[in-house]
Design a protein around this motif. Structure first.
Motif: not given
Length: 581
Positions: A345-347, A293-301, A353-362, A321-327
Motif C-alpha cells: 500500500l505504501l509503495e 517506502a514511507a520516506g521515513l528511513g532515519d526515524d529510530a523511534a 505519510l508522516s510518521g504520525e499518519q503512518l502509526t495512526a494507519l497501523l 480506504e484510510d490511506f487513499a483519504r489521507k494521501t
C-alpha cells in the motif's frame, strides 16, 4: 477464562495440599470460585453459629445475564470482566456460555448483555452455532420483556467483520427487545474500547432499572494473587528457550520446529488443550522496508515501534480506504488488499505519510497463539510448542509469518520468548479417563494431541487412544515419529493412522484416512468416544466435518439431515471438539 489466583506457599496447608488445591483452582471459572467461597463461608457459619450476627434481609438486586460466544477465549474473558463490573454496581449478574443457553431461555431474561465473536468469514463460534441458528429461525421467540446490548468482536482482516454480533443485535431488536446501548464493534485491539463500553452500558442499564442495582448493598472483594501477577498479554513472561530442534527433514518443503520454553517461576499452570500466547516481533528487514517506502528511513523511534508494537503485515480494506483519504490518491478496488501487505500500500504513493499518519494507519501487533504440545505431568515446568515457519510468495514479493519466523528463524536456544497463557476450557480431555478418544491433527495440529497422550500416559488413563495424523511426505514430515511409534508399541496409542498427501499420485488427506476407517470410527463414536480436531480452519476442518457427516450417513444408513442431527448431538454432548485456526 482468566488465570485464577493461586494459593501462596505460606498458606496453612501442607506442600502437597497446596499443589493439589492449585491444580483445581487453576481451571475454575470466576463463577465457580464465587460459589466455592460462599459455600465455605456458609459452612464456617454453620459450624460456629455463635460467631455470626443475624443477617439483614437481602436488598433487591437487579438480575443480569451475560451471554458469550467465543472461539479464542476473548469473548469469555470480557464476559467475566463485565460480570465483575456489574457486581460492583449491585447487579445479580451471571455469565452463561451460549452453548448452554437457548433463545427461549434468553427471551425470559429481563436484562441481557451479549458478547459475541465472529469466526472466519462471518461464521458463529462453534459453541454458538445452535443458539445463532435458533435465533435466526422463523419460530424464534419474542424478546418484548428483554433489555439488551451487544458487544461484537471481530477482525477487520475479514470482510464479514463482526457479522455475528451485528446479526444478533439486529435480530433481538426485530423480535421486540429494547436496545439499552448501541452495539460496539471491536477489532483485535479491543481491550480499551470494550472496557469503556461495558462500564457505560452497565451505568445506563442501572439507570433504566430504576437504580435497583446501584441501591443494593454490595461488598465487592477482589482476591489478588500474592506477589507478582500472572503473565498477561500486556505483561508477558520472558521464557527461556531450552530446546530448539528442527523436526522437518532437510528435503522437506515445510520448516517445522520443536521449541521448549522454561516456565519456572512464571506462575503459568497450563492444562492439555491450552495455548501459549507469544508476543512476537516483526522482521527488522521488513520494518526497514516499510520506513523506506514511507520516506521515513532515519526515524529510530518509529523503527522500534514498527518492529515491536505495530502490525506491518496485515492489510485491511479500511486501511486502504484510510490511506487513499489521507494521501488524496485514487481509491483502489475493494478487493485490492487481498494477499497484500502494508508495504504494498505504501509503495502506491511513496513518502506520502508522516510518521504520525503512518502509526495512526497501523493496527497494534496482536500476539500469536500456539497449542501447547506437552503435559506438565510429563515435562514439569516446561511448555513445548510445535511451530511451522511460514514462507510464501504473493503479488511478486516473498513474504513470511510474523511469529512463526520470529520463533524459528530469529530465536535460538538461550534466547527468550515473551509468553502468557490462554486457557481453553472447551478443548479438554474427558473427565473420565476411561473414555476413548479420537484425535485428528494434520501438520502442527498434532501439537495438543502430543500433550493429550503425555497426560493420558502420566495419569495411567485406561481409555483407548486413536490418532489420525497427516502431512506431505512420510520421509521428511513425520513429526515426532519415534515418540508416536513408541506409544504404539507400548499400547498407549491404540491406533495410529497416517495420511501423507504427496507420497502417491493422488493426494491423500486425513479425511481420506477417516473414510477408509469409517466402520471402526463409527463404532468408537457409538461407544462414546470423544472426537477432537485441530489445525487449519479454512480447508482441513471443513473437509473433516463434511467427511464425518458422510460417514454417519453411510454407516447409519440415513440421509444427510439425520447425519447432521447425529453429529450435532455428539457436539452438544461435548464429544466433538475443535481447536482450529
Amino acid at each position: 477464562m482468566q488465570t485464577a489466583p493461586l494459593l501462596p506457599t505460606t498458606a496453612p496447608f501442607a506442600e502437597e495440599q497446596i499443589a493439589a488445591l492449585n491444580r483445581v483452582i487453576s481451571v475454575t471459572t470466576e463463577e465457580q470460585r464465587a460459589w466455592l467461597s460462599g459455600y465455605l463461608a456458609g459452612l464456617q457459619a454453620a459450624n460456629d453459629p455463635q460467631g455470626v450476627a443475624p443477617a439483614a434481609p437481602p436488598a433487591k438486586r437487579a438480575p443480569l445475564t451475560i451471554l458469550f460466544a467465543t472461539e479464542s477465549g476473548n469473548a469469555e474473558a470480557l464476559a467475566g470482566r463485565a460480570r465483575k463490573a456489574a457486581a460492583k454496581l449491585g447487579f445479580a449478574a451471571k455469565v452463561v456460555d451460549m452453548a448452554d443457553f437457548t433463545p427461549q431461555q434468553a427471551a425470559g431474561v429481563e436484562n441481557l448483555l451479549i458478547v459475541a465473536s465472529t469466526w472466519g468469514e462471518g461464521d458463529p463460534p462453534q459453541r454458538g452455532v445452535d443458539f445463532h441458528e435458533a435465533l435466526m429461525a422463523e419460530d424464534a421467540p419474542r424478546f418484548d420483556k428483554t433489555r439488551f446490548a451487544v458487544l461484537a468482536l471481530g477482525d477487520r482482516a475479514y470482510a464479514q467483520f463482526c457479522e455475528i454480533g451485528r446479526a444478533i443485535d439486529e435480530r433481538l431488536a426485530a423480535l421486540g427487545g429494547a436496545r439499552v446501548a448501541d452495539r460496539i464493534e471491536c477489532d483485535l485491539d479491543f481491550e480499551a474500547a470494550a472496557s469503556g463500553w461495558i462500564d457505560a452500558t452497565l451505568e445506563r442499564l442501572n439507570a433504566e432499572v430504576g437504580g435497583e442495582a446501584a441501591g443494593a448493598s454490595v461488598i465487592h472483594v477482589d482476591f489478588a494473587r500474592p506477589g507478582a501477577e500472572a503473565p498477561t498479554r500486556a505483561v508477558p513472561y520472558p521464557a527461556e528457550i531450552t530446546e530448539h530442534v528442527r523436526l522437518s527433514g532437510s528435503r522437506s518443503s515445510s520448516d517445522t520446529h520443536h521449541v521448549a520454553v522454561s516456565l519456572a517461576g512464571s506462575g503459568i499452570l497450563y492444562e492439555p488443550g491450552d495455548s501459549l500466547g507469544v508476543v512476537a516481533e516483526n522482521d527488522p528487514a521488513l520494518a526497514d522496508a516499510v520506513l523506506r517506502a514511507a520516506g521515513l528511513g532515519d526515524d529510530a523511534a518509529l523503527r522500534g515501534a514498527l518492529i515491536e508494537r505495530l502490525d506491518i503485515t496485515t492489510l485491511t480494506a479500511r486501511q486502504v480506504e484510510d490511506f487513499a483519504r489521507k494521501t488524496k490518491t485514487a481509491a483502489l478496488p475493494a478487493d485490492w488488499a487481498v494477499g497484500r501487505q502494508v508495504i504494498d500500500l505504501l509503495e502506491t504513493a511513496p513518502g506520502a505519510l508522516s510518521g504520525e499518519q503512518l502509526t495512526a494507519l497501523l493496527r497494534p501487533l496482536p500476539p500469536r497463539y500456539y497449542s501447547i504440545a506437552s503435559s506438565r505431568r510429563a515435562v514439569g515446568d516446561e511448555a513445548h510448542l510445535l511451530v511451522a515457519g511460514l514462507r510464501y510468495a504473493a503479488h511478486g514479493r516473498e513474504r513470511g509469518g510474523v511469529a512463526s519466523l520470529d520463533i524459528t528463524a530469529r530465536h535460538n536456544e538461550g534466547d527468550r520468548l515473551k509468553v502468557f497463557l490462554r486457557p481453553n476450557a472447551h478443548f479438554r480431555l474427558p473427565a473420565d479417563g476411561g473414555r476413548p478418544i479420537i484425535m485428528v491433527g494434520p501438520g502442527t495440529g498434532l501439537a495438543p494431541f502430543r500433550g493429550f497422550l503425555q497426560e493420558r500416559e502420566a495419569t495411567a488413563a485406561g481409555g483407548r487412544n486413536w490418532l489420525v495424523f497427516g502431512h506431505r511426505n512420510y520421509s521428511h514430515d513425520f513429526l515426532y515419529q519415534l515418540e508416536l511409534q513408541d506409544w504404539v508399541k507400548s499400547g498407549l496409542l491404540t491406533r495410529l493412522d497416517v495420511a501423507f498427501s504427496r507420497d502417491q499420485p493422488r493426494k491423500r488427506y486425513v479425511q481420506d484416512a477417516l473414510w477408509e476407517a469409517r466402520t471402526e470410527l463409527h463404532g468408537w463414536l457409538k461407544e462414546g468416544a470423544a472426537l477432537y480436531v485441530c489445525g487449519d480452519a479454512n480447508a482441513m476442518a471443513k473437509d473433516v466435518h463434511a467427511m464425518l457427516l458422510r460417514i454417519l450417513a453411510d454407516q447409519g444408513r440415513q440421509d444427510a439431515a439425520a447425519a447432521k442431527a447425529e453429529l450435532d448431538a455428539i457436539r452438544r454432548d461435548g464429544r466433538y471438539l475443535r481447536d482450529v485456526y
